[in-house]
Design an enzyme around this catalytic site. Structure first.
Site: not given
Lengths: 569, 704
Positions: B328, B401, B404, B540
């Site tokens: 991974d 929403q 940021m 997995d």
């Protein structure tokens, strides 16, 4: 020793390498697809045979079916030959009025010519009718082909993947006969006649010699029989003296030609193998290992034969040459005859140019050792190659473990089944040689047949069974090979040496074909390099030496040391 | 606040990923070779193992034992006949033959003893606990033994978890040191990839509701104990193949020795049965035959010492064969956290301005990315650290929403966030120079973050996934030993390719989904590769179930643990590399000792054969190249050497031959030189030295 004599074996190997390349390329086209210049003649003939016998050459066979078909052909060959030998007195083409062949000699001879051993418990010119000899020629065509079929089955195990089948036995058999045996034998016969061997069906010629003595000169289809005996690594000579007979090898050119003829197909199979697995570097490594073993044997033998008999020196007996000329073909000299005899035991061939019995103990031991290792130093048609593959599997098994992976060879995993079968193939020669030889020196029937008691006699006995198991056919001499005991037991040795040794290898082929190819990486142990060559040679030497060292110590080694100390047997 | 610079974080991360013995607070699983208790127990065991029934599984040693019985009878015959000189010789040979067998059973007992000690330690933790089982109207207290699959139990802080199960409610710290040896507690919570709990571990905070997933006797702990104890009974495919070869060799030598009797009587010499048996034992591959099972068992032990539990010996051996390993990206190859490595200002903005804005917008951002921006700005732009309070700013947290985060200060709005979010915020169009930068960073496998002020773009922050220290070297070592590495990542192919190049993997699987992973495993195997992989999550499991070597993390889900054939108790994804090495080591040790054993035979021949036949053929004395004193001393010395070499090699068998990743040819050349050539030469020296001692001590009469 002369520098020419020393150089000779190296030159031979170089020429054999060239032949291997040529023959391998040709055989690849014959068996695995492609065109040859013989196709216009042979293809219609081939189709005719299939139609006549009613077989489908494209039907793929499992390894068991393949082996069954092969055994069937060999069994029929055995029965026909045995009957022919036993009733030759009432059959035509017997101008010399040869007598009935004793039962055990018949058994021995029939096995011998079916297993490509061609051990002769009889003197051909004094025992067999022309018809019997002619049928032996037929067998000399067929028996090496069985070998090449065994080889093809094993090789396809490596070249195929995820496949249950190993090809079609009939197709391999017919193609080997039509494209290899017959055309090469025809060419070789013409060359041999040109070089001076007789080719006729006349009765033996009675002549009065210059000294006024009466002599019968045996003759017959010598050239053709010699061609196939050398080409097929049969070695069953028309004459008992074999290649030392002036009709078989009238001159040194003829002798060397025959030598190359003997190497042609076995060496070709090495290159053919590489072509089949699409990696000719592997062929080079195996060829190199065989060449090293061959050269070592040839040089040791040449050394001891040239050094000669130390007892003579000790007694101040001075001969023209101190080399051991006893039993050598004096026309060819010590170098060439020992090279020929080393080749003949290496290629499982059996044709001889010198009497093994008269060699120095160590010189004779080299011949013995060549056969005891299982005829893997070139060997006979294809089977020498697969015998070497069995050694390679064992070598790779140990080496593979030492690099930390499940061992693999040529991209195939070597697991319990392959190890078991290789061990089986390896055990056969040692068991048969040791047990039969031990019996022979213990019971009266066996001891009676030994002409030279002491260590030399032991060598003679070991040699007979080694030659039988190795399907070699060369004789050491000094042994009553026609006695029922030896005729019967050497027969058994030949049977086991052929079938008990090589059928497990075909089984490996069957198992490998089912497996997938493992992609090579840096973690794969490379089997084409110097390291592998050393490893392979070491395995052959150590396995051979470990098994036979005690017996050899009591035979040739004891004799050589005794000879050095002034004692002869 | 924490201002740890980037490298120290990576060190910390690595430390927690380091394997077994080096971790902090770790109970040592390493056994010592000179543990007197272990040796005492093994001695007792080794005598018990002499019974023919338990020796029968080892044909080589079984043959030696039969030989010992025969020579012992021979010795007593001489004693009753009053032939004291022959009795002394035969008696000593018998003694050493018995010791040969004993040394081999001792080696096996030592290996088993170390495993047994681990199993006992585990068994101690399997105490019987009470469980609080949910029933229709509340709880009932039952013994843990009465729990069956599907029961639901509640475990409070301070209580032992009564059985293996899946957390269905709650979050708690669990002390798993009983299983893993790791004293630091781990977090277990419902849902996700950390929901599996193991019976016998202890909840140290909060409470968990657990659904029992294993019946009594089938729990993880039970399986662990039985696996460790059963290690001695399992034979792996390669072990079987090797055992066949050894049995074949023994059989050949049996025939060699048996036929030697008629050969020698033909040669007018008699060889006693004791000498013949001595020859057989000397030739038979007793060294490897005596150590073979010890090598396998100790291999499993070594894995356990590395905190890996192999569910079968076959899996351990397969680990040596693996030629593709899937790793991974996140957590295995990279640290998983992204760090700021570059500030690229937009046209007309100074780098300093961008750095300042970036730092300011991240002051309150406690994510590793946010912290790294602050640190980067400080280290590369000399910006002293400030706090939000200094600038009288208010923090605007990340929301789903806006996608940021940032600060508002002095009436300015400062924002940073994902490219599309900030693009929308500034009005939907990126200037060409900024979009070029964004494209460049994406192509290089990084993550671009945009920074803007008052809906004007200031520039781009380059966030980079940092490759773990030392991982490149390990991958290179794998490549040298012929193992292909494949990086598994959810990233898009472009990003994946860039990271793959940086990390140094051979291949990558981008945008990996459970199906894609399984397909990849299947198709790779179909090409003939052996695949190893590590997994923890339920998604997995399908791929794990298809891989040849499937290492499940102990922290993983039950599904992953069920699908794997090994469990890493440390949950360290790079452990696969160590597992591969242990797998290889076991095979190498077997191969090396076999080669050594066979190579030894040459010297033994040179000792014994001349001794046997010097009387009949005095010339054979020439083969006595070691100049051994007398035939009897020669044979005795060879047998003593043969016996002593076994205990001498026990440490090597238990420890394993050192493995260093290298090309196969290089490893082979080295091992052939050490064990092949060494095996050829060493016995010549050893036998000669022993012969000198035998002579000095007058152990055998010199006259023949």
């Amino acid at each position: 020793m002369t520098w020419q004599g020393l150089l000779q074996p190296f030159l031979l190997m170089a020429v054999v390498a060239l032949i291997a390349w040529g023959m391998g390329t040709y055989m690849y086209r014959v068996f695995e697809g492609g065109h040859t210049f013989l196709d216009p003649i042979m293809v219609p003939l081939e189709r005719g045979i299939y139609r006549f016998v009613g077989i489908d050459p494209d039907q793929e066979m499992r390894w068991t079916t393949y082996v069954f078909a092969l055994l069937a052909v060999n069994l029929i060959g055995f029965i026909v030959l045995f009957i022919l030998l036993e009733i030759q007195t009432v059959l035509p083409l017997n101008p010399a009025h040869q007598a009935h062949v004793p039962f055990w000699v018949g058994w021995n001879t029939a096995i011998s010519f079916v297993t490509n051993t061609n051990w002769q418990a009889y003197a051909g010119e004094a025992t067999l009718s022309y018809l019997s000899q002619a049928w032996l020629v037929v067998q000399q065509f067929l028996s090496p082909i069985t070998g090449i079929c065994l080889f093809l089955a094993v090789a396809r195990g490596f070249s195929r993947q995820s496949s249950n089948t190993l090809g079609n036995f009939w197709r391999d058999f017919v193609r080997a006969l039509l494209w290899i045996s017959i055309p090469l034998a025809v060419i070789a016969t013409i060359v041999l006649v040109a070089l001076g061997s007789p080719q006729n069906l006349h009765p033996y010629t009675h002549v009065t010699t210059l000294q006024g003595l009466h002599q019968i000169i045996a003759q017959g289809p010598v050239a053709s029989m010699t061609a196939i005996m050398q080409l097929g690594d049969n070695g069953g000579g028309f004459f008992n003296a074999n290649a030392a007979h002036p009709f078989i090898a009238p001159n040194v050119v003829s002798l060397l030609f025959q030598l190359l003829l003997g190497f042609a197909v076995p060496a070709g199979c090495i290159y053919l193998f590489g072509k089949m697995i699409k990696d000719t570097r592997q062929s080079r490594a195996i060829f190199a290992a065989m060449a090293v073993l061959f050269l070592a044997g040839a040089l040791i033998m040449y050394h001891f034969e040239s050094a000669g008999n130390t007892v003579l020196t000790a007694h101040h007996i001075t001969l023209a040459s101190h080399a051991n000329y006893e039993g050598k073909e004096t026309r060819f000299g010590v170098g060439t005859t020992t090279l020929f005899n080393n080749s003949t035991t290496a290629i499982s061939w059996g044709s001889v140019a010198a009497s093994n019995d008269s060699m120095t103990p160590i010189g004779g031991m080299i011949n013995l050792f060549n056969m005891m290792t299982g005829e893997v130093i070139f060997g006979s048609w294809g089977v020498g190659m697969i015998g070497m593959l069995a050694f390679a599997i064992l070598a790779v098994f140990l080496a593979g473990l030492m690099v930390g992976r499940t061992p693999e060879y040529l991209g195939k995993k070597i697991e319990a089944y392959e190890v078991k079968m290789s061990v089986l193939a390896m055990v056969v020669p040692s068991f048969v040689i040791l047990i039969l030889a031990a019996l022979s020196v213990s019971i009266a029937a066996g001891k009676a047949g030994i002409f030279n008691p002491g260590p030399h006699g032991l060598t003679e006995v070991l040699y007979a069974f080694s030659s039988g198991v190795g399907n070699n056919g060369s004789a050491f001499g000094g042994l009553n090979a026609a006695s029922p005991w030896y005729a019967a037991t050497v027969g058994i040795a030949m049977l086991l040496g052929r079938y008990a040794m090589y059928i497990p290898l075909v089984a490996i082929g069957g198992s490998l074909a089912r497996k997938q190819h493992i992609p090579t990486s840096a973690g794969t142990f490379p089997t084409h390099g110097l390291l592998f060559i050393v490893l392979l040679v070491g395995t052959v030497l150590i396995v051979g030496a470990l098994v036979f060292f005690p017996a050899l110590a009591l035979g040739p080694l004891a004799e050589q040391f005794a000879m050095n100390a002034g004692r002869l047997f | 606040m924490s201002t740890a610079p980037v490298p120290s974080i990576s060190e910390q991360e690595l430390a927690s990923h380091k394997s077994g013995s080096e971790g902090k607070g770790k109970r040592s699983r390493k056994g010592s070779f000179i543990d007197p208790e272990l040796i005492r127990r093994s001695l007792g065991q080794s005598v018990r193992k002499l019974s023919p029934a338990s020796l029968a599984h080892n044909p080589v040693m079984f043959a030696v034992e039969i030989g010992s019985v025969l020579t012992t009878i021979d010795a007593f015959r001489y004693l009753f006949e009053g032939k004291m000189s022959s009795f002394s010789f035969t008696g000593q040979i018998s003694l050493w033959l018995w010791l040969t067998v004993l040394f081999s059973t001792f080696a096996e007992a030592m290996a088993e003893g170390r495993g047994q000690a681990h199993a006992d330690a585990l068994r101690k933790t399997r105490t019987d606990t009470e469980a609080r089982r949910e029933v229709a109207n509340g709880y009932e207290m039952v013994s843990a033994t009465q729990l069956v699959k599907g029961d639901i139990v509640v475990v409070e802080a301070g209580e032992l978890i009564p059985g293996d199960g899946e957390v269905i409610e709650g979050v708690a710290a669990v002390d798993e040191s009983a299983i893993t040896g790791e004293s630091a507690p781990v977090i277990r919570e419902s849902g996700g990839d950390r929901s599996a709990v193991t019976g016998g571990t202890k909840v140290i905070s909060d409470r968990l509701r657990i659904k029992i997933t294993a019946d009594r006797g089938e729990s993880f702990l039970d399986r662990m104990i039985s696996l460790i104890e059963a290690a001695k009974r399992q034979k792996t495919p390669n072990e079987i193949a090797l055992a066949l070869l050894l049995a074949g060799l023994t059989l050949i030598f049996l025939v060699v020795v048996m036929t030697l009797a008629p050969f020698s009587s033909y040669s007018h010499t008699t060889v006693s049965i004791t000498v013949l048996i001595a020859l057989l034992v000397a030739l038979a591959p007793t060294t490897i035959g005596g150590l073979l099972s010890a090598i396998g068992i100790s291999g499993m032990n070594r894995l356990f010492e590395a905190n890996v539990l192999a569910l079968s010996g076959r899996a351990v051996e397969a680990a040596g064969d693996v030629n593709v390993i899937m790793l991974d990206k996140t957590g295995t190859l990279t640290l998983g956290n992204r760090y700021a490595t570059e500030f690229v200002p937009a046209k007309g903005v100074s780098e300093q301005k961008l750095a300042e804005a970036a730092q300011l917008s991240s002051l309150a951002d406690e994510t590793p990315e946010g912290r790294s921006i602050v640190v980067f700005a400080k280290e590369h732009y000399g910006l002293r650290e400030q706090t939000i309070a200094d600038r009288k700013a208010t923090f605007v947290p990340f929301s789903a929403q806006t996608r940021m985060s940032g600060v508002n200060y002095d009436g300015h709005e400062l924002r940073k966030g994902a490219v599309d979010a900030v693009t929308d915020w500034v009005g939907g169009e990126l200037p060409p120079d900024v979009s070029d930068t964004v494209a460049r960073i994406s192509n290089e496998g990084g993550t671009p973050l945009l920074v803007g002020e008052d809906r004007k773009l200031l520039g781009v922050i380059y966030l980079k996934d940092v490759v773990k220290e030392g991982i490149k070297e390990r991958l290179a070592a794998l490549r040298r030993s012929g193992i292909k590495t494949v990086m598994i990542t959810g990233d898009n192919p472009v990003t994946a390719a860039a990271i793959a190049k940086e990390v140094g993997v051979d291949d990558f699987l981008a945008e990996a989904t459970p199906e894609k992973k399984m397909e990849f495993v299947k198709s790779t195997r179909a090409q003939g590769y052996m695949v190893g992989m590590v997994g923890d999550g339920t998604n997995d499991a399908p791929a794990l179930a298809n891989a040849d070597v499937a290492v499940a993390m102990n922290t993983g889900t039950m599904a992953a643990r069920e699908a794997g054939n090994m469990i890493d108790l440390d949950s360290n994804p790079t452990k696969l590399i160590e597992i591969v090495e242990v797998g290889k080591q076991i095979l190498i040790t077997r191969g090396a000792l076999t080669t050594f054993s066979v190579a030894n035979d040459v010297a033994k021949y040179f000792a014994i054969i001349p001794a046997m036949f010097m009387v009949a053929f005095p010339g054979l004395a020439a083969l006595n190249i070691m100049h051994l004193t007398s035939p009897r001393s020669a044979i005795l010395s060879a047998i003593i050497f043969n016996a002593l070499i076994i205990p001498a090699l026990i440490p090597l068998a238990l420890r394993g031959v050192k493995y260093k990743a290298a090309e196969a040819a290089v490893i082979l050349r080295k091992n052939l030189l050490v064990y092949g050539l060494g095996g050829l030469v060493l016995p010549f020296i050893g036998i000669k030295l022993i012969d000198m001692v035998v002579t000095v001590l007058h152990l055998v009469s010199v006259a023949h």
